[in-house]
Design a protein around this motif. Structure first.
Motif, PDB file in Angstrom:
ATOM      1  N   GLU B   2       7.402   7.571   7.697  1.00 59.09           N
ATOM      2  CA  GLU B   2       7.145   8.785   8.465  1.00 59.09           C
ATOM      3  C   GLU B   2       7.230  10.002   7.535  1.00 59.09           C
ATOM      4  O   GLU B   2       8.202  10.169   6.801  1.00 59.09           O
ATOM      5  N   SER B   3       6.223  10.837   7.582  1.00 55.30           N
ATOM      6  CA  SER B   3       6.277  12.039   6.748  1.00 55.30           C
ATOM      7  C   SER B   3       7.174  13.083   7.404  1.00 55.30           C
ATOM      8  O   SER B   3       7.437  13.036   8.613  1.00 55.30           O
ATOM      9  N   GLY B 112       6.045  20.422   6.271  1.00 59.71           N
ATOM     10  CA  GLY B 112       7.030  19.394   6.601  1.00 59.71           C
ATOM     11  C   GLY B 112       8.326  19.595   5.837  1.00 59.71           C
ATOM     12  O   GLY B 112       9.429  19.487   6.393  1.00 59.71           O
ATOM     13  N   ILE B 113       8.207  19.917   4.568  1.00 61.94           N
ATOM     14  CA  ILE B 113       9.398  20.165   3.747  1.00 61.94           C
ATOM     15  C   ILE B 113      10.154  21.390   4.251  1.00 61.94           C
ATOM     16  O   ILE B 113      11.385  21.383   4.372  1.00 61.94           O
ATOM     17  N   GLU B 251      13.975  15.281  -3.088  1.00 67.54           N
ATOM     18  CA  GLU B 251      13.774  14.029  -2.347  1.00 67.54           C
ATOM     19  C   GLU B 251      12.298  13.775  -2.070  1.00 67.54           C
ATOM     20  O   GLU B 251      11.852  12.627  -2.024  1.00 67.54           O
ATOM     21  N   ALA B 252      11.551  14.860  -1.879  1.00 64.55           N
ATOM     22  CA  ALA B 252      10.127  14.711  -1.588  1.00 64.55           C
ATOM     23  C   ALA B 252       9.298  14.556  -2.859  1.00 64.55           C
ATOM     24  O   ALA B 252       8.067  14.489  -2.799  1.00 64.55           O
ATOM     25  N   GLY B 253       9.980  14.523  -4.009  1.00 67.73           N
ATOM     26  CA  GLY B 253       9.269  14.248  -5.253  1.00 67.73           C
ATOM     27  C   GLY B 253       8.774  15.473  -5.994  1.00 67.73           C
ATOM     28  O   GLY B 253       8.015  15.356  -6.954  1.00 67.73           O
ATOM     29  N   PHE B 254       9.217  16.646  -5.558  1.00 69.69           N
ATOM     30  CA  PHE B 254       8.787  17.871  -6.243  1.00 69.69           C
ATOM     31  C   PHE B 254       9.862  18.344  -7.216  1.00 69.69           C
ATOM     32  O   PHE B 254      11.054  18.027  -7.062  1.00 69.69           O
ATOM     33  N   ASP B 255       9.435  19.108  -8.184  1.00 66.48           N
ATOM     34  CA  ASP B 255      10.353  19.798  -9.083  1.00 66.48           C
ATOM     35  C   ASP B 255      11.181  20.769  -8.225  1.00 66.48           C
ATOM     36  O   ASP B 255      10.616  21.656  -7.576  1.00 66.48           O
TER      37      ASP B 255
END
Lengths: 550, 550
Positions: B2-3, B112-113, B251-255
């Motif tokens: 789930e996004s 979402g973030i 956690e979402a994979g971003f810097d």
């Protein structure tokens, strides 16, 4: 009595829908046809235009302390029209005095008036075509299209976005906050649109209506009074616009000074005084980066929207239709002699040539193919005049002459039989050896620029767009991966990209209700026609609230 | 999997609807109750807060060349927290390096973030309440509400408007232009959101989260990287915010450097370097008019949104509930000791007094009524502390002392048993004799200003709002015609007007999803929380188009 808003509600609804879906739509036919505009429209407009020449231009009730006007058609004759002129203080006072009633009117009232103005301007498209032709140098078919229906489309687009933005929030709401077991707190709230003040629209010489209508109608619809400052060489199209609008305003019971014309003369411009005036709260400007910088430095607290200059590029990486590509580029270079803000200037070509449907073509063959396509396009003198039009500003001819030493001449510029004219000058340069192509050179001047390969061409063109500004970019390519990477790079550089255009559609073209004109994301301008950012700040919302009466 | 966008889509849809209807709505409960936030939430947060004191604040991966921090609670203790600090060049480099991936992410990913960040911040509301209490001086209940759920509401409101604006235009369209009997020209068009660059959010001392979240989340959601520059005296609430957000980003994979903290110390601020940096494309500022002027003069091409200072007024014309009016005004003057940008300063009263439900009241009786209501409200010391809180900045105490000679003292200021405190100072002046009340005097300082009559009071208050700025205005009146005229006048002056507030709702209060906070139409600020104008310019749209493949 049917209100103007009701009368035009179908038009508004269609425009709102078109703005959302962004497919093709235009309510104002672009074909200068008697079948559409009336069999006598062309002749009547010619007579009407001639009747304006050599006479004072009548704007009843407009502030006037003297007459000005020194327009000379790029096609030859002096227009000899004298426009009412007043100093900036008188214009500002008249605008301020018309403001309260206009600001207090309902958004629907103002939108209805704007739609009526646009509808009347559409009926006057032949006359506007003559006026645009003889101030900009555009040939009549283009002057009609761009100066008439296409400009009206852009105006309508702005009115529709203004209506959408003004009605996005409700005008009333009931706010009911629960208080546990106690009775809720209930407030009635009322909002209204409050305009910013006086809006100034500064027009340009080449597209006096197309580039002015969005700001003009956006500010008018959102309740600001507007002063239109035309370029001294292209007053008539905006004077006709102001006259039509003032008639509608007066008929609707408003002070026509809601919309004013700030006519002036080269060397004695009123622009600076208007830009500096604290009452001026919005400025829409089309013109040079240098004057754009001056406006930003001197405009005080005003919102400033600009369309300035840039260097538009084409990257030729590969093509499946060499002849179609060359013909398409040739038309883009020739149309109105490169005097469009969307016209390409630099054509980046790999130094080792490209793959095409006609086999591999060397860089020289690509250059020669484009040059030959220009020659073919302009072989018939009458057609050449219809495509190239005339040169708006004599300085452009000087620029063409001075540019001839900037590279190897692939195709030389030449005059045409009519008007102050110059066909495309095409120069070949190597990006490793010169940066001559990196400066904007307004007019029919373009460069075939040798680059290492296609990827380098994309990178260099995008970097140039980011640094110098660009409204458009084009790419010819057959590699889907590279097309996708180019789409990324030009998006980051804020240039709208056209890929593999052949046939009757050109990189120069920007269609209202579909293409946003200028992204606002590079130095070519901060306006985008017509996104919400272009509109939303032109008004504010003010509220009053009170407990709901028991 | 789930996004985050899917997880929070219900929240987003509700927020979008609330923004359109503007009735009461809040997803984040404002009551600091264990039943809502967990029975141990209060105790846990107290322990967590204490564990932060006297220690380095951990922000993994954050640029850091030294530690700074000199926060002292207006309630007494030094916080002793050391925050990672870096010079502006290092912060800008880290922000730029995180930018490309963030800009390229889908609007839904970013939204979402942002929604996940807000949800986590909501769960941390007790900790944020402690942090806000001990940096601003707000009493805990207010610090919890305004610094926690109400700030989160404002952040969510901005995210919802950002989502609405980014999705207003389609991402793809087919443009099909008829060509008479020939085949139509068909282009496929693709648009994407392009952020402006690096966004700078400059926080204030008194509402570090409430005033920062709208700009922070608006810029983040629209794809810009963000540098948050807290006030040196109120770092912790924003440091906690940045920490929570960086965790979600990572956690979402971003810097995580998509969001940075520019901690600094009074006298060695990094603000100027950040404001002047050409990479900074958006600035959100809450603070003084003087520094707002400096930012506008030095920010280059950046979009600047401000909430500055103003002079808010109440006009007392008549009332059907004299006691209720006095109690309501008393609370507005006392709440957080007048340190709200929405707090009233000037109370205009007709020199001949007013009609009330208790009969005619002289000007002195009105003044005495308000003063007595303040005394009654603050009679219980514990309640007084809970209402007034503490004084954020010691200079405010000096300002209160210096103000005592500006008029006749109707009610004197006094300290409370806890914290650095000062109850309301109320002065009586005559508008014909002084302009002392026309300057903003931040803190618990107010003026009962004698005016000729109610109409004069409305005119003077509206003119003052127009000239000096005002966020709020209030009117007590029983004459519907005069209420309507006041609504007109204050709307033109850009001040939101509250009429006849009594009971548990105050002119100071501005509710997300309903009240637009600041109109943007006077010198109190150009931002309006949260209208389309606050959002739409934070991104641009870039297009690529090509003929539709056959």
């Amino acid at each position: 009595m049917e209100s103007l808003f009701d009368r035009h509600s179908g038009l508004l609804q269609d425009a709102l829908k078109a703005n959302e879906t962004r497919g093709f739509w235009s309510p104002f036919p672009e074909v200068p046809s008697g079948k559409i505009y009336g069999e006598t429209a062309r002749a009547d407009a010619g007579a009407d235009f001639n009747a304006l020449l050599g006479r004072p231009f009548v704007l009843p009730g407009h502030p006037e302390s003297r007459r000005v006007g020194a327009e000379v058609s790029p096609w030859g004759p002096e227009l000899g029209i004298g426009y009412p002129a007043a100093d900036s203080a008188a214009l500002l006072a008249a605008s301020a005095s018309a403001a309260a009633e206009w600001a207090a009117s309902a958004p629907e009232t103002r939108v209805g008036i704007c739609l009526e103005i646009l509808t009347r301007l559409n009926r006057a498209s032949f006359l506007l075509g003559n006026a645009v032709m003889h101030t900009t140098g555009q040939a009549f078919p283009m002057a009609f299209q761009a100066g008439g229906p296409h400009a009206q489309d852009r105006g309508l687009e702005a009115v529709a976005v203004a209506y959408a933005e003004m009605t996005r929030a409700p005008r009333e709401a009931l706010w009911e906050k629960p208080q546990g077991k106690a009775a809720p707190i209930v407030l009635e709230k009322h909002w209204r649109v409050v305009p910013r003040g006086i809006a100034l629209v500064i027009g340009c010489n080449t597209f006096p209506t197309w580039n002015s209508y969005p700001g003009l109608f956006a500010s008018l619809a959102t309740g600001n009074t507007v002063i239109v400052k035309p370029h001294p060489a292209a007053v008539l199209p905006l004077a006709l616009t102001v006259r039509a609008a003032r008639e509608v305003l007066a008929e609707a019971g408003f002070d026509p000074n809601v919309l004013l014309l700030a006519a002036d003369e080269a060397g004695a411009e009123v622009t600076a005084g208007l830009v500096r005036a604290p009452e001026v709260a919005i400025i829409d400007f089309t013109g040079s980066n240098a004057f754009g910088d001056w406006i930003r430095a001197n405009a005080g607290e005003a919102l400033v929207f600009t369309e300035e200059a840039g260097v538009n590029s084409i990257v030729v990486a590969a093509t499946g239709d060499f002849a179609g590509m060359c013909a398409n580029i040739a038309f883009s270079l020739s149309l109105y002699s490169g005097q469009m803000c969307t016209a390409p200037q630099d054509i980046f070509v790999p130094v080792d040539g490209i793959e095409t449907d006609e086999g591999r073509k060397s860089l020289d063959e690509v250059a020669a193919g484009i040059a030959a396509a220009v020659d073919a396009l302009l072989a018939d003198p009458a057609r050449a005049v219809a495509v190239c039009g005339a040169i708006a500003n004599p300085a452009t001819l000087d620029r063409v002459a001075a540019a001839r030493h900037l590279g190897r001449i692939v195709r030389d510029s030449a005059p045409l039989p009519e008007g102050r004219s110059a066909t495309p000058l095409i120069l070949a340069v190597d990006a490793a050896e010169t940066s001559a192509h990196e400066e904007e050179r307004f007019g029919p001047i373009s460069f075939i620029v040798a680059v290492r390969d296609a990827e380098a061409g994309i990178a260099v063109a995008a970097e140039l767009a980011r640094r110098k500004g660009a409204i458009t970019a084009a790419l010819y390519d057959t590699d889907e991966g590279r097309i996708a990477r180019a789409a990324d790079e030009f998006a980051r550089a804020g240039a709208n990209l056209s890929v593999n255009l052949t046939g009757g559609i050109y990189v120069n073209q920007s269609a209202a209700f579909s293409d946003y004109h200028v992204t606002g994301a590079n130095p070519a301008g901060n306006a985008s026609l017509t996104d919400a950012a272009f509109i939303a700040g032109r008004f504010r919302l003010a509220m009053w609230r009170r407990p709901r009466a028991a």
